[in-house]
Scaffold this active site. Structure first.
Site, PDB file in Angstrom:
ATOM      1  N   ASN A  47       0.851  -1.195   0.000  1.00  0.00           N
ATOM      2  CA  ASN A  47       0.000   0.000   0.000  1.00  0.00           C
ATOM      3  C   ASN A  47       0.878   1.233   0.000  1.00  0.00           C
ATOM      4  OD1 ASN A  47      -2.242  -1.678   0.256  1.00  0.00           O
ATOM      5  ND2 ASN A  47      -2.331  -1.450   2.460  1.00  0.00           N
ATOM      6  N   TYR A 131       3.723   0.782   2.708  1.00  0.00           N
ATOM      7  CA  TYR A 131       3.748  -0.295   3.687  1.00  0.00           C
ATOM      8  C   TYR A 131       3.292  -1.601   3.090  1.00  0.00           C
ATOM      9  CZ  TYR A 131      -1.103   1.310   4.513  1.00  0.00           C
ATOM     10  OH  TYR A 131      -2.408   1.720   4.366  1.00  0.00           O
ATOM     11  N   ASP A 169     -12.036   8.131  10.344  1.00  0.00           N
ATOM     12  CA  ASP A 169     -11.182   8.167  11.533  1.00  0.00           C
ATOM     13  C   ASP A 169     -11.763   9.075  12.611  1.00  0.00           C
ATOM     14  OD1 ASP A 169      -9.421   6.345  10.471  1.00  0.00           O
ATOM     15  OD2 ASP A 169      -7.909   7.823   9.913  1.00  0.00           O
TER      16      ASP A 169
END
Length: 184
Positions: A47, A131, A169
């Site tokens: 990613n 990542y 979030d």
């Protein structure tokens, strides 16, 4: 170079850098090298995220079994403060966190095993973070906890009201309400 943190399994990896007048070269991932220091995680998905503004917070996220994810995080451009929080039921460090500054300059990486919340805050504008994940993204298995949860007490280095958050979030639940599906 491998440096253990205060949370079992979470470690900082600093790849060797070879520099000359042209610039530098680094091997950023080698399965056999990691296996040689006891890390046998198999990664299946890469990613990348780009954050426009300094103070952008991404996290705290996790994936539950059967698709729990380990992550290996590094910064391609910019600088972040990267955080892992132990949410493994039965762990002596349950609810504890560790954080490290990762940057394009220091080339350090953070290995976060399955069983941990993960999040980061950008320290500068225009951060590019890459990542590796040990399992594929599974929306039905994802979970989140508020980055500024007072029970965790994470020092992000910015005032909470200045964090740039996604709607998802911003709506994340509290740590106290987390019924962790992850075990030691």
């Amino acid at each position: 170079m491998l440096e253990k943190t205060c949370l079992s399994g979470v470690c900082v990896i600093t790849p060797r850098r070879f520099s000359d007048s042209r610039g530098s070269f680094q091997e950023t991932y080698n399965r056999d090298t990691l296996a040689g220091v006891g890390i046998d995680t198999v990664f299946v998905q890469d990613n990348q995220s780009w954050s426009r503004e300094a103070g952008t917070v991404r996290g705290l996220h996790f994936q539950a079994p059967p698709q729990a994810q380990a992550k290996l995080v590094r910064v391609l451009v910019g600088e972040i403060f990267d955080v892992a929080v132990d949410i493994r039921a039965g762990s002596p460090t349950y609810g504890q966190w560790t954080g490290v500054t990762l940057s394009a300059d220091n080339t350090m990486q953070l290995l976060i095993p399955a069983g941990f919340l993960h999040g980061f805050v950008t320290r500068v504008p225009d951060c590019l973070v890459a990542y590796k994940c040990s399992d594929t993204y599974a929306p039905a298995c994802e979970g989140a906890v508020r980055f500024d949860d007072p029970d965790l007490g994470i020092d992000w280095g910015i005032p909470a009201d200045q964090a740039v958050l996604s709607d998802k979030d911003a709506a994340a639940g509290s740590f106290a309400d987390l019924d962790t599906p992850l075990y030691l």
